[in-house]
Design a protein around this motif. Structure first.
Motif, short mmCIF file in Angstrom:
data_model
loop_
_atom_site.label_atom_id
_atom_site.label_comp_id
_atom_site.label_asym_id
_atom_site.label_seq_id
_atom_site.Cartn_x
_atom_site.Cartn_y
_atom_site.Cartn_z
N ASP A 1 -49.39 63.33 64.55
CA ASP A 1 -48.90 64.18 64.83
C ASP A 1 -48.39 64.86 63.75
OD1 ASP A 1 -48.99 63.97 67.54
OD2 ASP A 1 -47.06 63.57 68.17
N ASN B 1 -40.55 71.53 59.35
CA ASN B 1 -42.40 71.12 60.76
C ASN B 1 -41.84 69.97 60.25
OD1 ASN B 1 -41.89 74.66 60.38
ND2 ASN B 1 -44.38 74.08 59.47
N ARG C 1 -38.67 69.28 62.73
CA ARG C 1 -38.50 69.44 63.67
C ARG C 1 -39.61 69.27 64.76
NH1 ARG C 1 -40.00 74.26 62.48
NH2 ARG C 1 -38.35 75.33 61.48
N MET C 2 -40.83 68.96 64.49
CA MET C 2 -41.27 68.04 65.35
C MET C 2 -40.86 66.74 65.82
SD MET C 2 -44.30 65.19 65.28
CE MET C 2 -44.44 65.29 63.86
N GLU D 1 -37.91 65.19 65.34
CA GLU D 1 -37.04 65.57 66.77
C GLU D 1 -37.71 65.70 67.94
OE1 GLU D 1 -32.61 67.78 66.38
OE2 GLU D 1 -33.79 67.95 65.01
N ASP D 2 -37.95 67.04 68.10
CA ASP D 2 -38.87 67.27 69.51
C ASP D 2 -39.60 66.43 70.00
OD1 ASP D 2 -37.41 69.85 68.92
OD2 ASP D 2 -39.19 70.78 68.77
N ARG D 3 -39.97 65.58 69.54
CA ARG D 3 -41.50 65.22 70.28
C ARG D 3 -41.09 63.39 70.59
NH1 ARG D 3 -47.15 66.74 67.98
NH2 ARG D 3 -47.16 68.95 68.85
N TYR D 4 -39.65 62.72 69.10
CA TYR D 4 -39.60 62.36 69.42
C TYR D 4 -38.30 61.43 69.36
CZ TYR D 4 -44.82 61.59 68.43
OH TYR D 4 -46.27 61.32 68.45
N GLY D 5 -36.95 62.58 69.59
CA GLY D 5 -35.98 62.16 69.17
C GLY D 5 -35.76 61.51 67.44
N ARG E 1 -34.00 61.61 64.20
CA ARG E 1 -33.47 62.87 63.91
C ARG E 1 -32.83 62.76 61.74
NH1 ARG E 1 -31.23 63.11 68.29
NH2 ARG E 1 -30.98 64.25 69.12
#
Length: 146
Positions: free
Chosen positions: A71, A113, A116-117, A119-123, A125
């Motif tokens: 990813d 980018n 962001r990916m 955090e969105d896909r795997y949490g 941070r």
């Protein structure tokens, strides 16, 4: 589940007490005690397994590092990734560090980018991402930027 196990244990202790009064067989107490000890051990194994994984900085079981690597590389500007390390310090906070080889890309945008990916896909941070535009690794191998 923990409360259910406590309830079963309490019912078993009461039943064992009644059975002891009626039969005077001390083996009933031993059997119920062994059953309760087995239930406690079974319940504790998951907690112990998670604690050992966290202590040894293992990757959380719900995250596949190969998938994370794919990813990251799929993001525009990321040519390759090496030194990927994913770990957690407790049951909810996941950390990631890696080196990303970027072929002249806007490195700030690349990091935004990727973050962001993640955090969105795997949490994830908490990250420490090193972007490399030339070979600066201290080891030989195919994983360093060329």
């Amino acid at each position: 589940m923990h409360l259910f196990a406590d309830t079963i244990s309490s019912v078993a202790v009461i039943a064992a007490g009644v059975a002891l009064i009626v039969t005077s067989l001390p083996m009933i107490d031993l059997a119920i005690s062994a059953l309760i000890a087995a239930m406690i051990a079974a319940g504790a194994m998951g907690i112990i397994r998670d604690a050992v994984r966290i202590f040894l900085q293992g990757t959380p079981p719900h995250i596949d590092p190969a998938e994370v690597l794919r990813d990251i590389v799929s993001i525009h500007g990321a040519a390759s990734v090496h030194g990927l390390h994913i770990w957690s310090i407790n049951s909810s906070e996941v950390f990631l560090s890696c080196h990303i080889c970027a072929g002249g890309a806007d490195t700030d945008r690349l990091i935004r980018n990727v973050n962001r990916m993640l955090e969105d896909r795997y949490g994830i941070r908490h990250t420490a991402i090193q972007v490399e535009t030339e070979r600066i690794c201290s080891f030989e191998g195919d994983n360093c930027c060329r």
